[in-house]
Scaffold this motif. Structure first.
Motif, PDB file in Angstrom:
ATOM      1  N   LYS B 151       0.836  -1.196   0.000  1.00 57.13           N
ATOM      2  CA  LYS B 151       0.000   0.000   0.000  1.00 57.13           C
ATOM      3  C   LYS B 151       0.872   1.247   0.000  1.00 57.13           C
ATOM      4  CE  LYS B 151      -3.695   2.187   2.474  1.00 57.13           C
ATOM      5  NZ  LYS B 151      -4.363   2.324   3.750  1.00 57.13           N
ATOM      6  N   LYS B 499     -10.274   2.149   8.998  1.00 55.95           N
ATOM      7  CA  LYS B 499     -11.121   1.626   7.949  1.00 55.95           C
ATOM      8  C   LYS B 499     -12.258   2.584   7.650  1.00 55.95           C
ATOM      9  CE  LYS B 499     -13.270  -2.745   6.810  1.00 55.95           C
ATOM     10  NZ  LYS B 499     -12.568  -3.764   6.101  1.00 55.95           N
ATOM     11  N   LYS B 523     -11.781   1.905  -6.291  1.00 56.71           N
ATOM     12  CA  LYS B 523     -12.172   1.170  -7.496  1.00 56.71           C
ATOM     13  C   LYS B 523     -11.318  -0.089  -7.648  1.00 56.71           C
ATOM     14  CE  LYS B 523     -15.514   3.414  -9.387  1.00 56.71           C
ATOM     15  NZ  LYS B 523     -16.102   3.556  -8.044  1.00 56.71           N
ATOM     16  N   TYR B 526     -12.301  -2.664  -5.137  1.00 55.65           N
ATOM     17  CA  TYR B 526     -13.547  -3.295  -5.528  1.00 55.65           C
ATOM     18  C   TYR B 526     -13.270  -4.388  -6.557  1.00 55.65           C
ATOM     19  CZ  TYR B 526     -18.373  -3.688  -7.020  1.00 55.65           C
ATOM     20  OH  TYR B 526     -19.617  -4.167  -7.295  1.00 55.65           O
ATOM     21  N   ARG B 542     -10.494 -16.567   1.826  1.00 58.84           N
ATOM     22  CA  ARG B 542     -11.039 -15.231   1.603  1.00 58.84           C
ATOM     23  C   ARG B 542     -11.592 -14.621   2.876  1.00 58.84           C
ATOM     24  NH1 ARG B 542     -14.411 -16.965  -2.906  1.00 58.84           N
ATOM     25  NH2 ARG B 542     -12.685 -18.010  -3.939  1.00 58.84           N
ATOM     26  N   LYS B 543     -12.087 -15.505   3.701  1.00 54.34           N
ATOM     27  CA  LYS B 543     -12.747 -15.028   4.904  1.00 54.34           C
ATOM     28  C   LYS B 543     -11.784 -14.330   5.851  1.00 54.34           C
ATOM     29  CE  LYS B 543     -16.201 -16.585   8.099  1.00 54.34           C
ATOM     30  NZ  LYS B 543     -17.016 -17.699   8.495  1.00 54.34           N
ATOM     31  N   ASP B 546      -9.969 -10.020   6.219  1.00 54.93           N
ATOM     32  CA  ASP B 546     -10.247  -8.731   6.832  1.00 54.93           C
ATOM     33  C   ASP B 546      -9.252  -8.413   7.942  1.00 54.93           C
ATOM     34  OD1 ASP B 546     -13.018  -6.993   6.677  1.00 54.93           O
ATOM     35  OD2 ASP B 546     -11.729  -6.621   8.393  1.00 54.93           O
ATOM     36  N   VAL B 548      -9.444  -6.132  10.179  1.00 51.11           N
ATOM     37  CA  VAL B 548     -10.093  -5.896  11.459  1.00 51.11           C
ATOM     38  C   VAL B 548     -10.309  -7.209  12.182  1.00 51.11           C
ATOM     39  CG1 VAL B 548     -12.159  -5.051  12.550  1.00 51.11           C
ATOM     40  CG2 VAL B 548     -11.217  -3.838  10.634  1.00 51.11           C
ATOM     41  N   PHE B 549     -10.736  -8.167  11.396  1.00 51.02           N
ATOM     42  CA  PHE B 549     -10.954  -9.480  11.979  1.00 51.02           C
ATOM     43  C   PHE B 549      -9.651 -10.039  12.531  1.00 51.02           C
ATOM     44  CE2 PHE B 549     -11.538 -14.064  11.823  1.00 51.02           C
ATOM     45  CZ  PHE B 549     -12.714 -14.163  12.540  1.00 51.02           C
ATOM     46  N   PHE B 552      -8.889  -8.513  15.767  1.00 52.35           N
ATOM     47  CA  PHE B 552      -9.854  -9.082  16.705  1.00 52.35           C
ATOM     48  C   PHE B 552      -9.391 -10.455  17.172  1.00 52.35           C
ATOM     49  CE2 PHE B 552     -13.919 -11.520  17.040  1.00 52.35           C
ATOM     50  CZ  PHE B 552     -14.305 -10.981  18.247  1.00 52.35           C
TER      51      PHE B 552
END
Lengths: 216, 830
Positions: B151, B499, B523, B526, B542-543, B546, B548-549, B552
Motif C-alpha cells: 500500500k 477503515k 475502485k 472493488y 477469503r474469509k 479482513d 479488522v478481523f 480481533f
C-alpha cells in the motif's frame, strides 16, 4: 442556511474562501458539482446524495450523508439535524478535508487535528451527548463491516465490543467488576488516536480542474 | 569479545591457507553451473580410472580426492566463511551500533582478501557477474519484493517512479557528460575514453543499490514514507540502470558514427519495452504462483518451494527475453504476497518468510564479503586521481541536485510534501553497491580500454558510499531530527477508525466529484475483491482477509493467553468460572451467569447460550462468549497437559518420522482402547478393595485440590465428548453402553451417586456425610437451578473426590457400587 441564493459571483466566493480556505477555483469546481448534484436547485437534500452512484458501494454511506446534515459540522456551534443544506454548508463540511497549508505552527496543527477528529467523532456520536456509547459504536461497526461479505453481524458486534473493551482498558485502566463504562468521550478519543496522523491523512486533493464530468 | 574475534579470524585464515595452497587457480566460484557439468564428467572418468587402478594395486581403503569435490566444496566453504564473519561481527553490538554491518563485512572481506593475496600472490576469488546476477542477487530482490509494503509503495509510486526513472537517467547523463567535459578540459590526463563510454560508465554508476540501502536503512528507522522513497527507488532503478547500461553498451559496440536518430529512438523504445515487459513477466509469474498455491494443499511440505522456484524462473525468463530481470522478480514478489499468504498453510507461510530472509540475508552477507575481497587485487588498481575524485564528487553532487530538483517538482503535486530533511536523507542515502560493481566487471575489455580504471573507480565509489556514508547516516538522521518510524502496535479501535476513515475519504471524493487516490484505490479494491481474490484465493482463505478481523483474532488470543497465565499463577483455571473476576461490566445475579458460563463450557454453542441473554446496556455477553471460547481452548490445552503428566503415559509413536510428507503423530485406536482398559482395571480394583471392607483412607479434600481436579473432566470433555458422545448429548440420555465401545472414563456423568438416588445433595448431605465433604457454598446454591441438560456437569461441581478421580473410593453406597461393577465388568469383557 442557503446563503448563496443567486449564482455566486466572485464576492461571495471570497467570503467562502476566507471561511474555508479553499481557493476560488476550487470553490468554483465545488459549486459546479453542487449544482450537478442538486439538479440546479439551491439546496441539497438527502435523496440527492443517495443518487450518487459511486457512493452506493460505501458501507458507511448513511453516516457520511448524515455528516453533511449535521449542524455540528457547520462551524456554527449549532446542534441537531437539518433537512437541506445550501452551498455554503456543503463547502464548509468539505473543508474538513482540505489539505493543511504548508507552513503551520504547532498550535495550528493541533487545531486542525482537533477539528478533523471532531468530525470523525461526530460521525460516531449520533445523539450528540458527547459520548460514543456502545450502542452507537456497535451500529457504526456493523455498518462498516456490512459490505465485507465475510463477517457476519454477530462478529461485527463482537468486534465492536472487543474494541470497546479495549478502549475501556486503555482509558480507564483497571475497572472494578461492577463498574460500568459508559462510552468514549471526545477527550478519550483524542488520546486513543494519538498516533494516528490524521492531519496528514484526512485530506483530499481538491483539484482546480473540473473533473465532475467524469463522475457519475 | 574482540580478542575472540581475532582468534577466529586467524583460525579461519589458517584453514583458508590450507585450502588455497592446494592448486585452485582460476574460476573456482565463477561458473557453478558449468563446472557442475564438468564435475560430473570428470567424476565419471575418475571412477573408471579408479576401477582400472584398483585392478592393479588392490582396493585403497582411503583416498584423498580433492579435485573430485573441489568446486562445491569451495562454494560451501566460502559461504561458511562469510557466515562466520557475520557471526563474529554481529557478536560485537557496540561496534555494529556505530558502523553498519555492511561496512564491517566489506572490511572483513579486505582481511580475507589480504590473506589470500599473501598466500597466493594473485587474487583467485572475486565476485563475478554471473555469480552475482544469477545466484546472489535474485533472492535479495525477491525478498524485497515479497516483503514490500504494497500500500505504501503504490501510494508513493509516482514519486518513486520519477526518482527511479528520471533521476537515474539524470545521474547517468550528468556524470557521463561532466566527466567527458573534464577530460576535454584536461583534468584527468591522458585517457582513452570516448563520450559514449563515459555515458556507459555513468549509467552503471547511476544505480542506487537496494542491497546497500536495505543494509544501512534497516538499522536507521526512518519514517515510512522516506524509507519507501529511498528503497523503492533503489529497487526500481536497478532495473532502469541495467536497461540503460545495455542500451549504451549496444551503442558503444555499434560505434559512434553509426548511431543516428533511428538508433537512439530504438534505444528509448527498448528502454520502455524492457522495463514494462520485465514487470509484466513478473506479474504473470506472480499470478501463476498465487493460482498454484490454491491447490497445493496435499503437498504442504514442498509448498513453499514453489514461491522460490517460480520466482527464480520469473527472473530467468525475463533475462532470457532480455527484459529487466530485477523488475520482473520484484513485481513477482509483490504480486503474489497477498494471495500466497492467504492460500498457504500458516506453517508454510512462516517457512517462506524464514527461508526468504535466510537466503536474502545470506547472499547479502556473501555479496559484501566478496566486494571486500575483490578489492585486494593488483590488476584492477589503476590509479587516476583526477578521474576517481571527480567521479566521487560528481556522484555525490548530482545525486543531491537530482533529488532536490525532482522533489521540488513532486512537492507541488504531493498532498503531504517531503520535507527538507527528508530530501537530504534521500540524497545521502544514494548508496552504490554490488550492482554497479557487477556491471563494471561485465564491461568488455576489448571495447573499453580503461576497464580496470572504471572497475577500480566503481569499487572506490562503492566503498566510499557504503562505508563512509553508511557510518555517518545514523548520526545525520539523529542530527537532522528526521521523523522516525513509529512503533506500531495497532489497537482494534485504530484499525476500525482507519477503515472507517478510508471509506469516508472515498465518499467525500465521490461527493465532491474529485478523482483522486482514494477514488482509484476504492475502485481497484472493488475490482480486486470481486475478481482477483475470487480467482486467486481459496474460498476458505477469503474469509480471513479482513484486517479488522485479524486484530480481533489477535486480541482474543491475547485474552486467552492472559487467562492461562492467570490460571497458572493461581494454580487453576477455576477463577474463570468465578464470574466476579472476569465479567467486568455485567451486573447479573451470580447464579445465572454461573450457569451460562458453564453451559458455554460444556456444550459447544449449546442451546443454553441463547436462553437467558438479557438485553443489558453493557459491554456484552457475546464478548464473553468469545472470551469463553478462547478460555475453553486454553483450558483444553491445560487439561491435556495435566492428563499427559498424571494420567497415562501414552506411548506416542512417531511412526511417520521418516516420511518426508507426513508429520502427524500416531493416534492409534489401540492407544485409546488401552487407556480405557487400564483405567477400568484400576477402577475395578478399587471397587473390590472397597467391597472387601478395606476402608479407604478418608480423604480430606482441600479446596484447591478440588479445583485443580475439576478441570480434568471438563477439559477432557472438549475433545473426547465430541468424538465419543457424538450423537446423544440429549438431556436424559443415560449412555452406559456406547456403540463405539470407547467411553471416556473420566466422563461418566450418570454414574454419579447423586443422580441415581435423585436426592438433592443438600438433602442427602445428612445421610451421606460420613464420607462426603460438605459441598461448597456455591454448589449448594447453584445446583437446584441447574437445568436438566446440564446434568453432565453435576459431578463437576459437587465433586468431592480426591485427585485420583477415577478410583471412586469414597462412594459409600455399596448397592450402587454393585451395579457399577456389573456394568464395568460387562464392559471390560466386551
Amino acid at each position: 442556511m442557503g446563503a448563496l441564493q443567486s449564482s455566486p459571483g466572485r464576492p461571495e466566493y471570497s467570503d467562502l474562501a476566507e471561511k474555508t480556505g479553499f481557493s476560488f477555483e476550487q470553490i468554483g469546481v465545488l459549486h459546479k458539482r453542487f449544482k450537478q448534484l442538486s439538479h440546479n436547485e439551491e439546496t441539497l437534500r438527502r435523496d440527492h446524495f443517495n443518487e450518487i452512484d459511486d457512493l452506493a458501494f460505501n458501507p458507511i454511506r448513511a453516516q457520511i450523508i448524515e455528516a453533511f446534515f449535521d449542524r455540528r459540522n457547520f462551524h456554527q456551534n449549532g446542534e441537531g439535524k437539518v433537512q437541506e443544506i445550501g452551498f455554503e454548508e456543503f463547502v464548509v463540511v468539505m473543508s474538513h478535508f482540505r489539505p493543511p497549508s504548508a507552513h503551520m505552527t504547532e498550535e495550528q496543527r493541533g487545531k486542525t487535528r482537533r477539528e478533523k477528529l471532531r468530525f470523525l467523532f461526530n460521525m460516531h456520536d449520533t445523539d450528540n451527548d458527547g459520548i460514543i456509547t456502545l450502542e452507537e459504536y456497535r451500529h457504526v461497526v456493523e455498518e462498516l463491516l456490512s459490505r465485507s461479505g465475510t463477517l457476519e453481524k454477530e462478529t461485527a458486534k463482537c468486534i465492536a465490543d472487543a474494541a470497546m473493551l479495549e478502549v475501556a482498558s486503555i482509558s480507564v485502566g483497571h475497572m472494578e467488576p461492577d463498574e460500568f463504562y459508559e462510552g468514549i468521550t471526545f477527550e478519550h478519543f483524542l488520546k486513543l488516536l494519538e498516533r494516528f496522523e490524521i492531519e496528514s491523512r484526512m485530506i483530499i486533493r481538491f483539484l482546480n480542474m473540473d473533473t465532475t464530468t467524469l463522475c457519475k | 569479545m574482540l580478542r575472540c574475534g581475532y582468534a577466529l579470524f586467524w583460525l579461519l585464515g589458517s584453514v583458508l591457507l590450507i585450502c588455497v595452497v592446494s592448486p585452485v587457480k582460476g574460476e573456482a566460484v565463477v561458473t557453478r553451473e558449468g563446472s557442475h557439468l564438468k564435475l560430473s564428467e570428470s567424476s565419471h572418468s575418475n571412477e573408471s580410472q579408479h576401477g582400472h587402478s584398483s585392478n592393479i594395486t588392490g582396493i585403497p581403503i582411503i583416498s584423498f580426492k580433492w579435485h573430485h569435490v573441489e568446486t562445491p566444496y569451495l562454494v560451501a566453504f566460502w559461504v561458511l566463511v562469510s557466515f562466520l564473519g557475520k557471526l563474529v561481527i554481529e557478536a560485537n553490538h557496540h561496534v555494529t551500533s556505530v558502523i553498519p554491518e555492511s561496512a564491517l563485512l566489506i572490511c572483513f572481506g579486505f582481511i580475507l582478501g589480504g590473506m589470500i593475496w599473501a598466500a597466493d600472490k594473485v587474487q583467485t576469488f572475486r565476485l563475478t557477474p554471473t555469480v552475482f546476477f544469477f545466484y546472489l542477487l535474485p533472492q535479495v530482490i525477491l525478498d524485497a519484493g515479497y516483503h514490500m509494503p504494497n500500500k505504501l509503495f503504490f501510494t508513493n509510486l509516482g514519486g518513486i517512479l520519477v526518482h527511479a526513472v528520471i533521476g537515474t537517467c539524470w545521474n547517468a547523463a550528468s556524470l557521463g557528460l561532466s566527466l567527458w567535459g573534464c577530460q576535454m578540459g584536461g583534468a584527468m590526463g591522458d585517457l582513452d575514453i570516448g563520450l559514449l563510454q563515459y555515458l556507459l560508465f555513468g549509467s552503471l554508476m547511476a544505480a542506487v543499490d537496494p542491497v546497500a540501502v536495505i543494509a544501512v536503512f534497516e538499522q536507521v528507522h526512518v519514517n515510512d514514507v522516506l524509507f519507501i522513497m529511498v528503497f523503492g527507488e533503489s529497487l526500481l532503478n536497478d532495473g532502469v540502470t541495467v536497461v540503460l547500461f545495455n542500451v549504451f553498451d549496444a551503442f558503444v559496440s555499434l560505434g559512434g558514427p553509426k548511431i543516428d536518430a533511428a538508433e537512439i529512438i530504438k534505444g528509448i523504445v527498448s528502454f520502455f519495452v524492457v522495463a514494462f515487459g520485465g514487470s509484466l513477466v513478473g506479474l504473470v509469474f506472480g499470478l501463476l504462483i498465487s493460482l498454484l498455491t490454491r491447490c497445493t494443499k496435499n503437498i504442504q511440505i514442498i509448498e513453499p518451494g514453489f514461491i522460490f522456484v517460480l520466482g527464480y524462473l520469473s527472473y530467468l525468463t525475463a533475462e532470457m527475453l532480455s527484459l529487466s530481470a530485477i523488475l520482473s522478480i520484484v513485481f513477482c514478489g509483490m504480486c503474489c504476497q497477498k494471495y500466497i499468504n492467504a492460500n498457504m498453510d500458516e506453517n508454510s507461510v512462516q517457512t517462506v518468510r524464514y527461508a526468504m530472509k535466510a537466503f536474502a540475508n545470506g547472499s547479502e552477507t556473501i555479496i559484501f564479503v566478496f566486494l571486500g575481497i575483490s578489492a585486494i587485487d593488483k590488476v584492477i588498481w589503476v590509479w587516476n586521481t583526477g578521474f576517481i575524485l571527480l567521479t566521487l564528487l560528481f556522484v555525490l553532487v548530482y545525486r543531491f541536485i537530482g533529488v532536490f530538483f525532482l522533489t521540488w517538482i513532486l512537492n507541488r503535486y504531493r498532498l503531504v510534501p517531503l520535507e527538507f530533511v527528508d530530501q537530504v536523507i534521500m540524497s545521502y542515502g544514494g548508496l552504490r553497491g554490488a550492482v554497479a560493481y557487477g556491471l563494471a566487471v561485465m564491461l568488455d575489455e576489448n571495447k573499453i580500454k580503461e576497464k580496470n580504471l572504471m572497475v577500480c573507480t566503481t569499487l572506490i565509489v562503492v566503498y566510499f558510499t557504503v562505508i563512509l556514508q553508511g557510518i555517518t547516516m545514523k548520526p545525520l538522521v539523529m542530527w537532522l531530527k528526521v521523523k522516525r518510524a513509529a512503533v506500531t502496535e495497532v489497537s482494534l479501535l485504530e484499525k476500525l477508525t482507519n477503515k472507517m476513515f478510508n471509506h469516508t475519504l472515498v465518499a467525500i471524493e465521490d461527493i465532491s466529484g474529485q478523482i483522486g487516490h482514494n477514488y482509484m484505490r476504492s475502485k481497484w479494491k472493488y475490482f480486486e475483491e470481486n475478481w482477483m481474490s475470487w480467482i486467486l484465493m481459496k474460498p476458505s482463505a477469503r474469509k480471513k482477509q479482513d484486517q479488522v478481523f485479524d486484530v480481533f483474532h489477535q486480541l482474543n488470543l491475547k485474552d486467552a493467553m492472559e487467562y492461562v497465565t492467570e490460571g497458572e499463577r493461581r494454580g487453576s483455571l477455576e477463577f474463570v468460572r468465578n464470574e466476579n473476576s472476569i465479567i467486568d461490566f455485567k451486573k447479573k445475579s451470580e447464579s445465572e451467569s454461573f450457569d451460562i458460563n458453564n453451559a458455554n463450557m460444556s456444550n459447544d454453542h449449546g442451546a443454553m447460550s441463547t436462553t437467558s441473554r438479557d438485553p443489558i446496556p453493557s459491554v456484552s455477553l457475546e464478548m464473553h462468549e468469545q472470551i469463553m471460547k478462547a478460555v475453553r481452548e486454553a483450558e483444553a490445552i491445560n487439561a491435556h497437559h495435566l492428563l499427559d503428566q498424571h494420567l497415562y503415559k501414552s506411548r506416542k509413536q512417531h511412526r511417520h518420522r521418516f516420511s518426508r510428507s507426513h508429520f502427524d503423530i500416531n493416534r492409534d485406536e489401540k492407544e485409546v482402547q488401552e487407556i480405557f482398559q487400564r483405567t477400568m482395571r484400576n477402577r475395578l480394583k478399587s471397587f473390590t478393595s472397597a467391597k472387601m471392607g478395606v476402608k479407604p483412607p478418608k480423604t480430606i479434600v482441600k479446596h484447591t485440590q478440588k479445583e485443580q481436579q475439576q478441570k480434568m473432566p471438563n477439559g477432557k470433555s472438549m475433545d473426547k465428548a465430541k468424538t465419543s458422545y457424538s450423537g446423544d448429548e440429549g438431556p436424559n440420555s443415560v449412555s452406559f453402553v456406547h456403540p463405539a465401545g470407547i467411553e471416556n472414563p473420566a466422563f461418566m456423568p450418570d454414574l454419579d451417586p447423586m443422580d441415581l438416588l435423585q436426592i438433592p445433595p443438600w438433602l442427602g448431605e445428612s445421610e451421606l456425610d460420613s464420607s462426603m465433604v460438605a459441598l461448597s457454598h456455591r454448589a449448594q446454591v447453584d445446583l437446584p437451578r441447574t437445568p436438566s441438560n446440564l446434568r453432565r456437569l453435576a459431578p463437576l461441581r459437587i465433586s468431592t473426590r480426591s485427585t485420583d478421580s477415577f478410583t471412586l473410593e469414597n462412594i459409600p453406597d455399596t448397592q450402587q457400587m454393585d451395579t457399577q461393577e456389573e456394568f464395568l465388568q460387562s464392559k471390560l469383557t466386551t
